[in-house]
Design a protein around this motif. Structure first.
Motif, PDB file in Angstrom:
ATOM      1  N   GLU A   1      37.565  32.739  34.992  1.00 29.38           N
ATOM      2  CA  GLU A   1      37.821  34.076  35.551  1.00 29.38           C
ATOM      3  C   GLU A   1      39.011  34.132  36.485  1.00 29.38           C
ATOM      4  O   GLU A   1      39.633  35.174  36.640  1.00 29.38           O
ATOM      5  CB  GLU A   1      36.564  34.578  36.275  1.00 29.38           C
ATOM      6  CG  GLU A   1      35.457  34.867  35.296  1.00 29.38           C
ATOM      7  CD  GLU A   1      34.228  35.464  35.953  1.00 29.38           C
ATOM      8  OE1 GLU A   1      34.177  35.491  37.199  1.00 29.38           O
ATOM      9  OE2 GLU A   1      33.330  35.903  35.204  1.00 29.38           O
ATOM     10  N   LYS A   2      39.324  33.013  37.135  1.00 27.92           N
ATOM     11  CA  LYS A   2      40.454  33.060  38.064  1.00 27.92           C
ATOM     12  C   LYS A   2      41.301  31.806  37.950  1.00 27.92           C
ATOM     13  O   LYS A   2      41.253  30.925  38.818  1.00 27.92           O
ATOM     14  CB  LYS A   2      39.939  33.234  39.499  1.00 27.92           C
ATOM     15  CG  LYS A   2      41.044  33.600  40.461  1.00 27.92           C
ATOM     16  CD  LYS A   2      40.512  33.745  41.872  1.00 27.92           C
ATOM     17  CE  LYS A   2      41.674  34.078  42.807  1.00 27.92           C
ATOM     18  NZ  LYS A   2      41.283  34.076  44.199  1.00 27.92           N
TER      19      LYS A   2
ATOM     20  N   THR B   1      47.004  44.717  39.559  1.00 25.07           N
ATOM     21  CA  THR B   1      46.448  43.372  39.469  1.00 25.07           C
ATOM     22  C   THR B   1      45.474  43.147  40.603  1.00 25.07           C
ATOM     23  O   THR B   1      45.371  43.945  41.521  1.00 25.07           O
ATOM     24  CB  THR B   1      47.561  42.299  39.545  1.00 25.07           C
ATOM     25  OG1 THR B   1      48.169  42.368  40.831  1.00 25.07           O
ATOM     26  CG2 THR B   1      48.611  42.506  38.484  1.00 25.07           C
ATOM     27  N   HIS B   2      44.782  41.995  40.493  1.00 25.51           N
ATOM     28  CA  HIS B   2      43.732  41.629  41.440  1.00 25.51           C
ATOM     29  C   HIS B   2      44.270  41.526  42.863  1.00 25.51           C
ATOM     30  O   HIS B   2      43.625  41.913  43.816  1.00 25.51           O
ATOM     31  CB  HIS B   2      43.146  40.289  40.992  1.00 25.51           C
ATOM     32  CG  HIS B   2      41.911  39.907  41.712  1.00 25.51           C
ATOM     33  ND1 HIS B   2      40.680  40.274  41.262  1.00 25.51           N
ATOM     34  CD2 HIS B   2      41.713  39.201  42.854  1.00 25.51           C
ATOM     35  CE1 HIS B   2      39.767  39.797  42.081  1.00 25.51           C
ATOM     36  NE2 HIS B   2      40.373  39.145  43.060  1.00 25.51           N
ATOM     37  N   GLN B   3      45.482  40.932  42.975  1.00 26.14           N
ATOM     38  CA  GLN B   3      45.972  40.615  44.310  1.00 26.14           C
ATOM     39  C   GLN B   3      46.854  41.725  44.879  1.00 26.14           C
ATOM     40  O   GLN B   3      47.397  42.533  44.160  1.00 26.14           O
ATOM     41  CB  GLN B   3      46.800  39.321  44.299  1.00 26.14           C
ATOM     42  CG  GLN B   3      46.227  38.201  43.506  1.00 26.14           C
ATOM     43  CD  GLN B   3      47.012  37.998  42.225  1.00 26.14           C
ATOM     44  OE1 GLN B   3      47.055  38.869  41.376  1.00 26.14           O
ATOM     45  NE2 GLN B   3      47.601  36.841  42.095  1.00 26.14           N
TER      46      GLN B   3
ATOM     47  N   LYS C   1      41.689  45.349  35.891  1.00 26.35           N
ATOM     48  CA  LYS C   1      42.359  45.027  37.150  1.00 26.35           C
ATOM     49  C   LYS C   1      41.818  43.739  37.814  1.00 26.35           C
ATOM     50  O   LYS C   1      42.566  42.869  38.251  1.00 26.35           O
ATOM     51  CB  LYS C   1      42.217  46.205  38.119  1.00 26.35           C
ATOM     52  CG  LYS C   1      42.929  45.977  39.423  1.00 26.35           C
ATOM     53  CD  LYS C   1      42.555  47.031  40.450  1.00 26.35           C
ATOM     54  CE  LYS C   1      43.011  46.545  41.813  1.00 26.35           C
ATOM     55  NZ  LYS C   1      42.385  47.290  42.899  1.00 26.35           N
ATOM     56  N   GLU C   2      40.477  43.600  37.856  1.00 23.56           N
ATOM     57  CA  GLU C   2      39.882  42.456  38.572  1.00 23.56           C
ATOM     58  C   GLU C   2      40.256  41.112  37.959  1.00 23.56           C
ATOM     59  O   GLU C   2      40.124  40.066  38.596  1.00 23.56           O
ATOM     60  CB  GLU C   2      38.347  42.503  38.583  1.00 23.56           C
ATOM     61  CG  GLU C   2      37.599  43.752  38.864  1.00 23.56           C
ATOM     62  CD  GLU C   2      37.594  44.746  37.755  1.00 23.56           C
ATOM     63  OE1 GLU C   2      36.573  44.827  37.068  1.00 23.56           O
ATOM     64  OE2 GLU C   2      38.580  45.479  37.582  1.00 23.56           O
ATOM     65  N   TYR C   3      40.607  41.118  36.678  1.00 23.30           N
ATOM     66  CA  TYR C   3      40.875  39.848  36.010  1.00 23.30           C
ATOM     67  C   TYR C   3      42.342  39.689  35.635  1.00 23.30           C
ATOM     68  O   TYR C   3      42.699  38.885  34.791  1.00 23.30           O
ATOM     69  CB  TYR C   3      39.998  39.713  34.762  1.00 23.30           C
ATOM     70  CG  TYR C   3      38.529  39.730  35.098  1.00 23.30           C
ATOM     71  CD1 TYR C   3      37.976  38.673  35.805  1.00 23.30           C
ATOM     72  CD2 TYR C   3      37.721  40.800  34.723  1.00 23.30           C
ATOM     73  CE1 TYR C   3      36.626  38.674  36.132  1.00 23.30           C
ATOM     74  CE2 TYR C   3      36.373  40.814  35.044  1.00 23.30           C
ATOM     75  CZ  TYR C   3      35.823  39.743  35.752  1.00 23.30           C
ATOM     76  OH  TYR C   3      34.505  39.745  36.073  1.00 23.30           O
ATOM     77  N   THR C   4      43.184  40.497  36.242  1.00 22.88           N
ATOM     78  CA  THR C   4      44.608  40.386  35.977  1.00 22.88           C
ATOM     79  C   THR C   4      45.278  39.804  37.215  1.00 22.88           C
ATOM     80  O   THR C   4      45.068  40.294  38.324  1.00 22.88           O
ATOM     81  CB  THR C   4      45.185  41.773  35.652  1.00 22.88           C
ATOM     82  OG1 THR C   4      44.405  42.341  34.610  1.00 22.88           O
ATOM     83  CG2 THR C   4      46.632  41.677  35.219  1.00 22.88           C
ATOM     84  N   TYR C   5      46.025  38.710  37.021  1.00 24.01           N
ATOM     85  CA  TYR C   5      46.619  38.017  38.164  1.00 24.01           C
ATOM     86  C   TYR C   5      48.120  37.913  38.007  1.00 24.01           C
ATOM     87  O   TYR C   5      48.645  37.872  36.898  1.00 24.01           O
ATOM     88  CB  TYR C   5      46.036  36.603  38.298  1.00 24.01           C
ATOM     89  CG  TYR C   5      44.550  36.607  38.540  1.00 24.01           C
ATOM     90  CD1 TYR C   5      44.047  36.778  39.817  1.00 24.01           C
ATOM     91  CD2 TYR C   5      43.660  36.465  37.480  1.00 24.01           C
ATOM     92  CE1 TYR C   5      42.682  36.808  40.040  1.00 24.01           C
ATOM     93  CE2 TYR C   5      42.301  36.494  37.698  1.00 24.01           C
ATOM     94  CZ  TYR C   5      41.809  36.664  38.980  1.00 24.01           C
ATOM     95  OH  TYR C   5      40.474  36.693  39.205  1.00 24.01           O
TER      96      TYR C   5
END
Lengths: 354, 288
Positions: free
Chosen positions: A230-231, A267-269, A341-345
């Protein structure tokens, strides 16, 4: 049983080192708890076997220290370290019986024959080798032989750690999963520190609580299988783990915005700095869906694996793979993609931007 | 596995068969011819049946040379095999030492048999030879041309010098083919050096050692040139091994019938020993 700590470990097979490429492993720091199951995962030549052999004492590292239970053991030999190791192909003593093979490490340590007998029978029972104890070891099949190698590692109840160097390489596919679940079961039963080296992500992810991913002699990420999936902290982890691997697309960072193919994406961050040579966005095929707006792509092909569909698409800056449900309708020709969004880095110089 | 059956392939064996026929089978048949008949020259033959065989089998002279032959072969095997393994174990495993050792080891094997005999003859001469003179200077009463013990000692030393290298090279090849994981596993299992040797190295060398023993048995059992040049079979008949005795009988005394019968018996002994030895060594192999 012991806690295993590696501090600033580097090793080179050359006498003098001029560049990073001369190091088989460089700057490795690891903390492994007593009784855990760990995997070292990476492609061939990433230094994982070197690292394993350093821990077991077959190789002396160029720099850095190895500690078992906070005691430095970097200069001790494998016997003094009291570890067990199982190799890529079965190592058995051809002329001995299965029983004698299993008893060998104990006999070398002058343990009374009574105790050996009890221990060997116990291990043979666990590995389902009891019926072959009196046979010559050389007559067994590859998986039987590998069980003996494994058994020789398990008979000593005081070992600090058990190392596995791609132990299932020579085993037939249909026996692989049996032995793998056997290993997992044994780990739960005897609760000893186990370190497992492999290039097979399924093996690593099913065996270990913590997986260490190595790339070009360095650790790129340590985490649970879920973390790695996941990350991913490095684009390498992204595409090495998962099938198909993570999509990695070039992007521009303008202020706080991430731009892919001219479109702003979320993205996530929160991006704070952007002084990188190369910036990329990574998102797994599982976390992409078709939408009415987003990144414009052309659908190239669809392959149905039964459980799901893998869709190959092409965007302006590269191919993107998508995993869709098997009953989902796939648009043909042009389409738009939306990333979760939560899984895009976002990655700067291949490392995740925190 | 299903193998393709193709009997036509036998045709490819014909050229080899013809060649072998000319250099081995046909000459052997002439020996067979002599072994069952008596001849007075001019291609006149008389049937003798098994007479020559009976004569040879009962002859004390044959028993004596056969005994000497077995003694010699056992002594040199007993020395060369352990010595060869020991040297192979101490040879370097990497670096410049490997080619240096290999070349040095191969040297004796490249020297022709009669040269070896001549070399050792001169080397061992009690008055001017380096070995013979040194031994005498050290106070040993050494003379290989007159004393039986000295003749045997010199012949065996010569054979050890000439052929131990073969055992070394074969053992070395066997040792180098052992995967490093075996040594690593043994190290982790806490095996002693002796256990590594007996449980890993020796079993893994079994096949090359079988070949080494077979080759050394056959060669030493048929040894001729070197002792012929060195001692000529003497003093007396002390070092007259089977071949030397056979040549004496055939070409010295011209007893062609008995000599032919002796050649055949000799041939069958070599064949039988090799077969028994090979079968015994390989029996366990097939079981597993």
């Amino acid at each position: 049983m012991a806690k295993v700590t590696l501090k600033g470990l580097s090793h080179s097979y050359l006498k003098t080192q001029s560049s990073d490429a001369d190091w088989a492993i460089r700057g490795v720091d690891i903390d492994w708890n007593d009784g855990g199951a760990y995997a070292l995962l990476g492609p061939s030549g990433c230094g994982k076997t070197t690292l394993l052999n350093i821990i077991s004492g077959l190789i002396t590292p160029t720099k850095g220290d190895i500690l078992f239970d906070d005691k430095v053991i970097s200069r001790l030999n494998p016997v003094e370290r009291n570890i067990a190791q199982i190799f890529q192909f079965p190592v058995i003593y051809d002329t001995m019986t299965v029983y004698d093979n299993l008893a060998f490490p104990l006999r070398n340590r002058k343990i009374p024959e009574e105790e050996i007998k009890a221990k060997v029978h116990e291990i043979a029972e666990m590995l389902e080798l009891s019926s072959t104890l009196n046979n010559r070891a050389s007559g067994l099949t590859a998986d039987g032989k590998q069980k003996i190698s494994l058994g020789r590692g398990l008979v000593r109840s005081d070992v600090n750690a058990i190392m596995f160097d791609e132990p299932l390489t020579v085993i037939d596919p249909h026996l692989k999963w049996i032995l793998r679940s056997k290993l997992k079961e044994l780990h739960q039963k005897i609760n000893r520190t186990m370190i497992y080296v492999t290039h097979d992500q399924t093996e690593a992810l099913t065996f270990a609580d913590q997986v260490v991913v190595m790339h070009e002699g360095q650790i790129v990420q340590t985490g649970t299988p879920v973390d790695l999936f996941e990350k991913p902290k490095h684009t390498f982890v992204g595409y090495f783990i998962g099938s198909p691997g993570m999509n990695v697309l070039p992007c521009q960072i303008k202020g706080n915005d991430v731009i892919v193919n001219g479109k702003k994406i979320e993205t996530h961050q929160q991006i704070k700095k952007s002084n990188f040579n190369k910036t990329e966005v990574g998102v797994r095929p599982e976390f992409i869906s078709f939408s009415n707006e987003g990144i414009p792509v052309k659908v190239l092909s669809v392959s149905n694996t039964g459980r799901h569909k893998i869709v190959d698409t092409e965007s302006e800056t590269g191919k993107i793979k998508i995993i869709a449900k098997s009953n989902e309708d796939i648009p043909s020709g042009s389409a738009f993609l939306k990333f979760k969004k939560e899984y895009t880095y976002t990655y700067g110089d291949s490392w995740i931007i925190e | 596995m299903n193998k393709t059956v193709n009997q036509k392939a036998w045709f490819f064996v014909i050229p080899v068969f013809v060649l072998v026929a000319f250099n081995a089978i046909i000459p052997l048949m002439t020996v067979v011819n002599y072994a069952f008949q008596e001849t007075f020259g001019n291609n006149v033959f008389m049937w003798e049946g098994t007479r020559w065989f009976k004569q040879i089998m009962l002859s004390e002279r044959f028993h004596a040379s056969l005994g000497r032959q077995f003694l010699f072969t056992f002594i040199i095997l007993f020395i060369q095999i352990p010595l060869g393994i020991a040297i192979a174990l101490t040879m370097p495993k990497e670096g410049i030492g490997v080619p240096v050792c290999l070349v040095l080891m191969s040297m004796p094997l490249l020297i022709p048999w009669n040269v070896v005999g001549a070399m050792w003859n001169i080397f061992a001469l009690p008055d001017i030879g380096f070995l013979g003179h040194s031994l005498n200077a050290l106070g040993f009463d050494y003379n290989f041309t007159q004393q039986i013990g000295d003749a045997w000692f010199t012949t065996i030393l010569m054979d050890v010098w000439h052929w131990t290298s073969l055992v070394v090279l074969l053992s070395y090849a066997g040792l180098r083919s052992i995967q490093p994981a075996y040594y690593q596993a043994a190290e982790i299992d806490g095996a002693s050096r002796w256990a590594i040797f007996t449980k890993i190295e020796l079993p893994k060398m079994k096949k090359v050692l079988t070949i080494a023993i077979l080759l050394r048995f056959m060669d030493s059992f048929m040894i001729y040139t070197e002792p012929f040049v060195l001692t000529g079979g003497g003093p007396g008949n002390a070092t007259a091994f089977l071949s030397i005795d056979l040549v004496k009988m055939a070409l010295g005394q011209f007893d062609l019938g008995p000599a032919a019968a002796m050649s055949l018996i000799y041939f069958f002994i070599v064949l039988l020993v090799c077969w028994v030895f090979y079968t015994l060594m390989m029996r366990n192999e097939e079981k597993s």
